[in-house]
Design an enzyme around this catalytic site. Structure first.
Site, PDB file in Angstrom:
ATOM      1  CG  ASP A 100      -2.051   1.032   1.087  1.00 24.59           C
ATOM      2  OD1 ASP A 100      -2.359   1.435  -0.048  1.00 24.59           O
ATOM      3  OD2 ASP A 100      -2.603   1.435   2.126  1.00 24.59           O
ATOM      4  CG  ASN A 134       0.302   4.725   3.583  1.00 29.71           C
ATOM      5  OD1 ASN A 134      -0.364   5.333   4.420  1.00 29.71           O
ATOM      6  ND2 ASN A 134      -0.187   3.702   2.896  1.00 29.71           N
ATOM      7  CG  ASP A 141      -1.135   2.339   6.795  1.00 30.82           C
ATOM      8  OD1 ASP A 141      -1.293   1.266   7.410  1.00 30.82           O
ATOM      9  OD2 ASP A 141      -2.063   2.916   6.198  1.00 30.82           O
TER      10      ASP A 141
END
Length: 207
Positions: A76, A81, A94
């Protein structure tokens, strides 16, 4: 351990309270997305200079190298992030979807930055590198990555993941703008290779 501390957010504490696990990291106030949007909305001078983008790319690649050497994929990676510490370091955060390659269970992050590898159930560390390429392309071009909410967005989404041609399957159809430096063009194009032969690694052309 020191390398992990420099690359990832520092873990401060872990504890249970009322049957809930709490994980406390160092305070990281901003991320690339918030900075990008703030500068855009306030019409401030360009923040992501060539030198700063190189710095972002280098620190992200070193972090991914730490993860990938242990067969861990982030799944991700996106501007939201990538966090910024008090001393100006860029850290990937994250890790909620992070997993080892042999434990991957169809984890998928933000579709805007998602590699086809994960959609096609063929996870590899190249998925993170591809997401980094899209993230860098967004910051260089100033154009947000498309989702798939409209036919136009879906078309653009597929173009960003398509090879240039059948004769050049490792060359992306969409590349960085000609206005960015030659080094950044090589880095972004290398990261966005739809079918990289043997896997892309820091230190290869464009790294």
């Amino acid at each position: 351990a020191r390398t992990w501390g420099r690359r990832l957010p520092l873990l401060r504490n872990v504890f249970y309270f009322r049957e809930t696990l709490f994980i406390v990291y160092e305070l990281l106030r901003d991320n690339l997305y918030h900075i990008y949007k703030y500068i855009e909305e306030c019409r401030l001078p360009r923040y992501f200079t060539v030198e700063r983008l190189r710095h972002v790319a280098k620190q992200c690649l070193l972090t991914l190298q730490c993860l990938h050497q242990r067969d861990v994929i982030h799944c991700d990676l996106k501007p939201d992030n990538v966090l910024i510490s008090a001393d100006g370091a860029f850290k990937i955060g994250d890790l909620g979807m992070a997993t080892t390659l042999d434990s991957w269970n169809e984890q998928e992050g933000d579709a805007k930055y998602l590699a086809k590898d994960l959609l096609e159930r063929d996870p590899s560390t190249n998925a993170d590198i591809f997401s980094l390429g899209l993230m860098m392309l967004e910051m260089v071009s100033g154009e947000p990555m498309p989702g798939s909410n409209t036919p136009e967005e879906a078309l653009r989404w597929n173009e960003l993941r398509a090879p240039h041609s059948a004769d050049e399957p490792a060359r992306p159809l969409v590349g960085p703008p000609a206005t960015c430096s030659a080094g950044l063009q090589r880095l972004i194009s290398s990261a966005m290779m739809p079918y990289p032969a043997g896997g892309w690694k820091p230190g290869q052309p464009g790294g």
